[in-house]
Design a protein around this motif. Structure first.
Motif, PDB file in Angstrom:
ATOM      1  N   GLU B 173      73.748 -38.115  39.615  1.00  0.00           N
ATOM      2  CA  GLU B 173      72.881 -39.296  39.711  1.00  0.00           C
ATOM      3  C   GLU B 173      71.646 -38.992  40.564  1.00  0.00           C
ATOM      4  N   PHE B 177      68.368 -37.875  38.149  1.00  0.00           N
ATOM      5  CA  PHE B 177      67.637 -39.104  37.833  1.00  0.00           C
ATOM      6  C   PHE B 177      66.781 -39.642  38.972  1.00  0.00           C
ATOM      7  N   ASP B 178      67.040 -39.198  40.191  1.00  0.00           N
ATOM      8  CA  ASP B 178      66.277 -39.741  41.319  1.00  0.00           C
ATOM      9  C   ASP B 178      65.283 -38.719  41.889  1.00  0.00           C
ATOM     10  N   LYS B 207      59.130 -43.003  34.175  1.00  0.00           N
ATOM     11  CA  LYS B 207      60.144 -43.515  35.099  1.00  0.00           C
ATOM     12  C   LYS B 207      60.968 -44.639  34.462  1.00  0.00           C
ATOM     13  N   LEU B 208      60.310 -45.395  33.590  1.00  0.00           N
ATOM     14  CA  LEU B 208      61.005 -46.449  32.851  1.00  0.00           C
ATOM     15  C   LEU B 208      62.044 -45.827  31.915  1.00  0.00           C
ATOM     16  N   ALA B 211      64.902 -44.494  33.917  1.00  0.00           N
ATOM     17  CA  ALA B 211      65.784 -45.590  34.352  1.00  0.00           C
ATOM     18  C   ALA B 211      66.788 -45.923  33.242  1.00  0.00           C
ATOM     19  N   GLU B 212      66.311 -45.966  31.999  1.00  0.00           N
ATOM     20  CA  GLU B 212      67.228 -46.215  30.866  1.00  0.00           C
ATOM     21  C   GLU B 212      68.323 -45.156  30.816  1.00  0.00           C
ATOM     22  N   LYS B 214      69.368 -43.201  33.295  1.00  0.00           N
ATOM     23  CA  LYS B 214      70.273 -43.303  34.436  1.00  0.00           C
ATOM     24  C   LYS B 214      71.263 -44.462  34.247  1.00  0.00           C
ATOM     25  N   ALA B 215      70.758 -45.583  33.743  1.00  0.00           N
ATOM     26  CA  ALA B 215      71.643 -46.732  33.510  1.00  0.00           C
ATOM     27  C   ALA B 215      72.761 -46.344  32.543  1.00  0.00           C
ATOM     28  N   LEU B 218      75.281 -44.247  34.361  1.00  0.00           N
ATOM     29  CA  LEU B 218      76.090 -45.061  35.268  1.00  0.00           C
ATOM     30  C   LEU B 218      77.103 -45.939  34.536  1.00  0.00           C
ATOM     31  N   SER B 219      76.731 -46.476  33.398  1.00  0.00           N
ATOM     32  CA  SER B 219      77.530 -47.551  32.786  1.00  0.00           C
ATOM     33  C   SER B 219      77.685 -47.429  31.289  1.00  0.00           C
ATOM     34  N   SER B 220      78.034 -46.249  30.835  1.00  0.00           N
ATOM     35  CA  SER B 220      78.281 -46.109  29.402  1.00  0.00           C
ATOM     36  C   SER B 220      79.451 -45.141  29.178  1.00  0.00           C
ATOM     37  N   PRO B 221      80.664 -45.611  29.499  1.00  0.00           N
ATOM     38  CA  PRO B 221      81.831 -44.717  29.428  1.00  0.00           C
ATOM     39  C   PRO B 221      82.285 -44.491  27.989  1.00  0.00           C
TER      40      PRO B 221
END
Lengths: 400, 400
Positions: B173, B177-178, B207-208, B211-212, B214-215, B218-221
């Motif tokens: 992460e 992504f950062d 960066k937009l 962000a997609e 990274k999201a 983080l949250s797409s198992p």
């Protein structure tokens, strides 16, 4: 710690008397069971001074079916934990947990007996001025503060584990996304609706869009959902709104809760064609319901973006414009999930009193035709909408 | 059961001698440590008859930094478990686990010493005819059989919990992504690159798009990923390919693994502009790398769709056309993640030998400019591509 036993009224009373201190030691308590839901025991315990609490106990099976449908007691832990977490970020609209005992699958809650369950009130044509804003506030705050925007990845991953809720999620997975689109013994609709059901079940574009929604329900842990925001899970009066019963809570797609809520307002909207016989009254109710939907969506979006602007902790997700893009997708999802709620409440296992309470079969079937069509078109067309204005326009074009 | 201790060569030898039966009781064993990775101890234990095994042990910190960077021993459990699960569905390309001990954070593995690490081989200009097909096969099978298409929701939810891997995910992460998109002490690039880095960090559209991505991370198992498919995690020879080191494994977006792999081939592609001095050789290598990428993507898609067609168990996800739509999105994600790999390996903490091994600074910076630009454009343009042909076209247009 005792093992689980299912309480009768006497045991519920004794438990509250001995294990809590809500009442004076010498209070004269009365207890009765009045659960009318599908799954649990619900007791009210009160003294002679109008003090009262609710004791909710999960049964190891689904009450509406009986012991042949076993259901995890763990749902009591989930429910109490969701209420506590949601209450921390939106106390005003979350029923208060006074005591919990996960072994006995018990939650003691503040008594909201002075308020009314929203569904019955809407069926009777009552309206609530703060409803839309309050629900929007609840959905925005609870979802923002449990999202990747706010939680650290480590916190979020730990919570996703804690709120893994396979048995209750399975009910939603089956009833929302599978049964209505296939022949299933659990489906429940009058013969008169068969041609429409057949057409729906043969609509391959619809099934494709439903697959997208199910995939999101399965694998999109965006935030800690309530999981069952229908109008039977909301207490109202003229000033307050309280969400109850989040035993279906889990980390899922944020649009699911909003979509369930809108869907239930739309089920009532369609039912009012036959419920509100007088045209002026019907127009008023329709205007109220539509306005509530638009207000709720707009306020949800506004609150969410405000929170995202000031409180996003994730560095990458702070990228200007990302929260807007994220919420636009949440709204599209919401209208899609709303469509699945309309359809599953019409032809699936669990119906709503708004429609089933219409006694005349022909009138009822007419309403059901509308909810099916509306659900279908929302599922199909929402993904093409860019903004909340487009989504609102879509809804209006389907209703008017 | 003993508590954790970090082994020296003698202890590693004794452990294998006493706790396993890979060698005859009277075998004369030798052991040496040769780990050159960032995180772990790696021992080879062999007898006089050319039998050998690898003992890998996690340290409670990152080896490359030292005790100041503590890192969970739980990664050994994750790694062994991923290898076993991936090996069950794709034995041919997964290194074999012979023994595990989670308390000691030990995995005993088959010795692949007769093969070579892909990165070094590519740097030297060697090519491997089966690489693309083998990696595609591995990625398609491991991701399909751990997805919602195949697993029951209850199985999948249990596995998501089991493979929750917050500490290792946090590294990705941060580093993917950062860091590269902000000023960070961990970033690492020559001064000559500063104008390009500044431009990149000021690119709000980029960066937009990040962000997609990274999201999603983080949250797409969607499935059980390897989590670290770079060319240093792949052993090759002229007939076989073996994936190792999935300690970053977790349930994430399927495109991440494919994108990491493609990204590493592209890092080598760009490096060959300066590595392969003779034009015919360079052309051959470029053609091989591009062809490998296209073959890998096409074969991945083909195998996945074949599996989906015959083995999808989820009723809703069986909707005709849904698997195609799903995989198209996975491929878009893959090219996006590939872009983040190109960028983070250029200006982030962890570089690749393909580029850092170019001794001439000016030549190296030229390569780095290309990897940055390529990464940027892939991230920005992949979301607009409809098909794998569009994505391939995009890549060619950026390279040629």
């Amino acid at each position: 710690m005792v093992d689980y036993i299912a309480f009768d009224s006497t045991q519920a009373l004794e438990y509250v008397k001995n294990q809590t201190n809500f009442f004076a030691p010498d209070a004269e308590l009365t207890c009765y069971e009045f659960g009318d839901g599908n799954l649990n025991l619900v007791f009210r315990i009160h003294d002679q001074q109008q003090h009262s609490v609710i004791l909710k106990q999960a049964l190891p099976y689904a009450r509406c079916v009986g012991e042949s449908w076993p259901l995890t007691l763990d749902r009591a832990r989930i429910e109490a934990s969701v209420l506590i977490r949601h209450g921390e970020v939106c106390a005003q609209t979350t029923v208060k947990v006074l005591h919990r005992n996960d072994t006995l699958a018990i939650t003691v809650l503040e008594d909201l007996g002075h308020m009314h369950i929203l569904r019955g009130q809407l069926c009777q044509g009552h309206t609530y001025p703060n409803l839309a804003i309050d629900v929007a506030d609840y959905l925005a705050k609870t979802s923002f503060y449990h999202s990747d925007f706010y939680l650290s990845p480590a916190q979020k991953k730990a919570l996703v584990k804690e709120f893994t809720n396979p048995e209750l999620c399975a009910i939603t997975e089956d009833l929302f996304f599978d049964d209505p689109y296939h022949r299933s013994e659990r489906n429940n609709y009058p013969n008169e609706l068969q041609p429409h059901v057949t057409a729906l079940q043969n609509n391959s574009n619809l099934k494709l869009a439903v697959a997208e929604l199910k995939a999101k329900f399965l694998s999109s842990p965006q935030s800690l959902l309530h999981g069952d925001v229908h109008t039977g899970s909301i207490f109202v009066d003229q000033t307050n709104t309280k969400l109850i019963d989040p035993e279906f809570g889990f980390f899922g797609p944020i649009g699911f809760d909003l979509g369930s809520f809108i869907g239930n307002l739309l089920l009532n909207y369609c039912a009012q064609h036959k419920r509100a016989v007088e045209l002026p009254k019907r127009r008023d109710l329709h205007a109220y319901l539509l306005n509530s939907i638009q207000t709720c969506v707009a306020q949800f979006e506004k609150t969410w973006l405000q929170l995202a602007k000031t409180q996003t902790r994730d560095l990458a997700l702070q990228a200007p414009g990302y929260a807007e893009r994220f919420i636009n997708q949440v709204l599209r999802d919401a209208y899609g999930f709303c469509g699945t709620e309309l359809i599953r409440r019409t032809i699936g296992l669990a119906h709503v009193a708004d429609i089933d309470g219409i006694e005349n079969l022909r009138a009822r079937v007419e309403v059901q035709q509308q909810t099916l069509l509306l659900g279908e078109q929302l599922i199909l067309q929402a993904p093409q909408c860019d903004t909340k204005e487009d989504l609102s326009q879509l809804l209006l074009s389907l209703l008017l």
